[in-house]
Design an enzyme around this catalytic site. Structure first.
Site, mmCIF file in Angstrom:
data_model
loop_
_atom_site.group_PDB
_atom_site.id
_atom_site.type_symbol
_atom_site.label_atom_id
_atom_site.label_comp_id
_atom_site.label_asym_id
_atom_site.label_seq_id
_atom_site.Cartn_x
_atom_site.Cartn_y
_atom_site.Cartn_z
ATOM 1 N N TYR A 143 3.519 5.092 15.236
ATOM 2 C CA TYR A 143 1.776 4.192 15.091
ATOM 3 C C TYR A 143 0.626 5.138 16.272
ATOM 4 O O TYR A 143 0.258 6.045 14.564
ATOM 5 C CB TYR A 143 2.140 3.347 15.833
ATOM 6 C CG TYR A 143 0.539 2.571 15.959
ATOM 7 C CD1 TYR A 143 0.943 1.652 14.833
ATOM 8 C CD2 TYR A 143 -0.409 1.983 16.813
ATOM 9 C CE1 TYR A 143 -0.759 1.155 14.553
ATOM 10 C CE2 TYR A 143 -1.188 1.836 16.548
ATOM 11 C CZ TYR A 143 -1.293 0.432 15.769
ATOM 12 O OH TYR A 143 -3.189 0.183 15.778
ATOM 13 N N ALA A 144 0.951 6.347 16.321
ATOM 14 C CA ALA A 144 0.399 6.651 17.270
ATOM 15 C C ALA A 144 0.446 8.213 16.220
ATOM 16 O O ALA A 144 -1.475 8.505 16.055
ATOM 17 C CB ALA A 144 0.428 7.288 18.961
ATOM 18 N N ILE A 154 -8.069 -5.928 19.647
ATOM 19 C CA ILE A 154 -8.103 -6.678 18.717
ATOM 20 C C ILE A 154 -7.607 -8.143 18.929
ATOM 21 O O ILE A 154 -6.032 -7.639 18.314
ATOM 22 C CB ILE A 154 -9.232 -6.186 17.911
ATOM 23 C CG1 ILE A 154 -9.694 -4.857 17.845
ATOM 24 C CG2 ILE A 154 -9.806 -7.244 16.443
ATOM 25 C CD1 ILE A 154 -11.092 -4.866 18.110
ATOM 26 N N SER A 196 -6.981 4.018 15.036
ATOM 27 C CA SER A 196 -6.818 3.119 16.186
ATOM 28 C C SER A 196 -7.376 4.070 17.558
ATOM 29 O O SER A 196 -7.466 5.282 17.696
ATOM 30 C CB SER A 196 -5.440 2.092 16.570
ATOM 31 O OG SER A 196 -5.230 2.170 17.593
ATOM 32 N N VAL A 247 0.583 -1.255 0.259
ATOM 33 C CA VAL A 247 0.338 -0.100 -0.259
ATOM 34 C C VAL A 247 0.636 1.171 0.233
ATOM 35 O O VAL A 247 0.530 2.463 -0.308
ATOM 36 C CB VAL A 247 -0.856 -0.023 1.305
ATOM 37 C CG1 VAL A 247 -2.298 -1.114 1.270
ATOM 38 C CG2 VAL A 247 -0.629 0.164 2.065
ATOM 39 N N SER A 303 0.452 8.124 13.320
ATOM 40 C CA SER A 303 0.240 7.928 12.305
ATOM 41 C C SER A 303 -1.361 7.920 11.850
ATOM 42 O O SER A 303 -1.829 8.044 11.116
ATOM 43 C CB SER A 303 0.704 6.957 11.215
ATOM 44 O OG SER A 303 0.145 5.653 12.200
HETATM 45 P P1 NAD Z 1 -3.151 -7.963 10.898
HETATM 46 O O1 NAD Z 1 -1.069 -7.686 11.215
HETATM 47 O O2 NAD Z 1 -3.776 -9.080 11.655
HETATM 48 O O3 NAD Z 1 -3.044 -7.205 10.170
HETATM 49 C C1 NAD Z 1 -2.793 -6.781 8.675
HETATM 50 C C2 NAD Z 1 -2.832 -6.747 7.222
HETATM 51 O O4 NAD Z 1 -2.313 -5.224 6.893
HETATM 52 C C3 NAD Z 1 -1.440 -7.967 7.793
HETATM 53 O O5 NAD Z 1 -2.109 -9.285 6.705
HETATM 54 C C4 NAD Z 1 -0.360 -7.247 6.183
HETATM 55 O O6 NAD Z 1 0.208 -8.276 5.814
HETATM 56 C C5 NAD Z 1 -1.097 -6.331 5.887
HETATM 57 N N1 NAD Z 1 -0.211 -5.227 5.383
HETATM 58 C C6 NAD Z 1 1.064 -4.555 6.230
HETATM 59 N N2 NAD Z 1 1.990 -3.866 5.708
HETATM 60 C C7 NAD Z 1 1.651 -3.485 4.563
HETATM 61 C C8 NAD Z 1 1.428 -3.191 3.082
HETATM 62 N N3 NAD Z 1 2.267 -2.551 2.876
HETATM 63 N N4 NAD Z 1 0.897 -3.864 2.338
HETATM 64 C C9 NAD Z 1 -0.394 -4.481 2.185
HETATM 65 N N5 NAD Z 1 -0.509 -4.634 3.245
HETATM 66 C C10 NAD Z 1 0.068 -4.692 4.874
HETATM 67 O O7 NAD Z 1 -3.645 -6.570 11.715
HETATM 68 P P2 NAD Z 1 -4.855 -6.040 12.250
HETATM 69 O O8 NAD Z 1 -4.713 -5.628 13.814
HETATM 70 O O9 NAD Z 1 -5.968 -6.839 11.248
HETATM 71 O O10 NAD Z 1 -5.027 -4.697 11.192
HETATM 72 C C11 NAD Z 1 -5.510 -3.710 10.873
HETATM 73 C C12 NAD Z 1 -5.290 -2.382 10.559
HETATM 74 O O11 NAD Z 1 -6.126 -2.219 12.365
HETATM 75 C C13 NAD Z 1 -4.890 -1.651 11.058
HETATM 76 O O12 NAD Z 1 -4.516 -0.781 10.218
HETATM 77 C C14 NAD Z 1 -4.186 -1.619 12.214
HETATM 78 O O13 NAD Z 1 -3.417 -0.671 12.700
HETATM 79 C C15 NAD Z 1 -5.471 -1.545 13.017
HETATM 80 N N6 NAD Z 1 -6.044 -1.753 14.992
HETATM 81 C C16 NAD Z 1 -5.411 -2.307 15.244
HETATM 82 C C17 NAD Z 1 -5.458 -3.184 17.107
HETATM 83 C C18 NAD Z 1 -5.406 -4.639 17.262
HETATM 84 O O14 NAD Z 1 -5.598 -4.411 17.924
HETATM 85 N N7 NAD Z 1 -5.612 -5.462 16.432
HETATM 86 C C19 NAD Z 1 -6.258 -2.708 17.292
HETATM 87 C C20 NAD Z 1 -6.399 -0.097 16.813
HETATM 88 C C21 NAD Z 1 -5.824 -0.405 15.286
#
Ligand code: NAD
Length: 259
Positions: free
Chosen positions: A155-156, A188, A140, A62, A158
């Site tokens: 992270y925060a 999550i 987030s 991305v 972004s």
């Molecule tokens: P995850 O790691 O299970 O899924 C994230 C996916 O993004 C992975 O499949 C990864 O390969 C893909 N990815 C990473 N870098 C990439 C890139 N450069 N190009 C394309 N794909 C890429 O994690 P998740 O928890 O499902 O995360 C999804 C979103 O939720 C993220 O933006 C994360 O910051 C946000 N988030 C997660 C939580 C949590 O606690 N899990 C909390 C708040 C926000």
């Protein structure tokens, strides 16, 4: 079938929240394009979804403009339109004291989480404008309502910027009937926790204890990707037709307690 006939692009669609949303979208009749890094994993994910509706794997980073432009064009070649964009791919990256955080680590997080969101939206918007649509961005609690995850600075930042991005673009796109909203999950249960690199956080973390657990609504249990997917599907659907430029926290009250 709330999303019947819709075409949705989902980044980070191979895992966690992205895959849960892809599953729910296809179960509701949408055709989805899954964007992620791992081509092999994507093939498997897409074939699992094909029992419900159309799903294609698109291996792309991305943070790369050319790859994202091609990914969107691939969606248009396949389905001729785009209705929904879930800009969800993200990484935690390195969490460390600010004087130990390397510029490369900072840039890596900003490139994926913020620039990736920009590129995903940028290349999709010309097609969304044609008939209206819905964009959902995954931010987030960190950077929006929670600032105690000391060390998660890149992270925060972004994630905070994604909220500003959403509000800026919401006004710009309203006249085209393109809505954009941003979801702010708390903890999550996904793979992101395992891929986080943490250094020397004990030295900088404030000592705070939550004896009853930090997530009041679920006795401390983390949320599930499926719970987040329900919110994403709602925002993607016409049921949310008057909602744009809004952040929605989905954290079981975690950020209210933890702050
Ligand atoms: P995850 O790691 O299970 O899924 C994230 C996916 O993004 C992975 O499949 C990864 O390969 C893909 N990815 C990473 N870098 C990439 C890139 N450069 N190009 C394309 N794909 C890429 O994690 P998740 O928890 O499902 O995360 C999804 C979103 O939720 C993220 O933006 C994360 O910051 C946000 N988030 C997660 C939580 C949590 O606690 N899990 C909390 C708040 C926000």
């Amino acid at each position: 079938m709330q999303l019947a006939g819709k075409v949705a692009l989902i980044t980070g669609g191979n895992s966690g929240i992205g895959f849960a949303a892809a599953k729910l979208f296809t179960q509701q009749g949408a055709n989805v394009g899954l964007i992620d890094l791992d081509a092999e994993g994507l093939e498997q994910a897409a074939s699992q979804l094909q029992q419900w509706s159309g799903a294609i794997p698109i291996a792309a980073d991305v943070s790369q403009a050319g790859a994202m432009q091609q990914a969107v064009e691939h969606m248009i070649d396949k389905w001729g339109k785009l209705d929904i964009v879930f800009a969800n791919a993200g990484i935690n990256g390195v969490w460390a004291p600010v004087d130990e955080l390397e510029l490369d680590d900072w840039n890596a997080v900003l490139n994926v989480n913020l620039t990736g969101t920009f590129l995903t939206v940028k290349y999709a918007v010309p097609y969304l404008k044609q008939q209206g649509g819905s964009i959902i961005v995954t931010s987030s609690v960190n950077g929006t309502r929670m600032f105690s995850n000391t060390g998660a600075t890149a992270y925060a930042c972004s994630k905070a910027a994604q909220v500003a991005f959403t509000k800026m673009v919401a006004l710009e796109l309203a006249k085209y009937h393109v809505r954009i909203n941003v979801i702010c999950p708390g903890a999550i249960a996904t793979n992101i926790i395992e891929t986080t690199r943490k250094y020397d956080l004990d030295e900088i973390r404030p000592r705070v204890e939550f004896p009853e657990g930090a997530i009041p609504l679920s006795e401390g249990q983390m949320g599930s990707p499926d719970q987040v997917a329900q919110l994403v599907a709602f925002l993607a659907s016409d049921a949310a037709s008057h909602i744009t430029g809004t952040e929605i926290w989905i954290d079981g009250g975690q950020s209210l307690l933890q702050g």
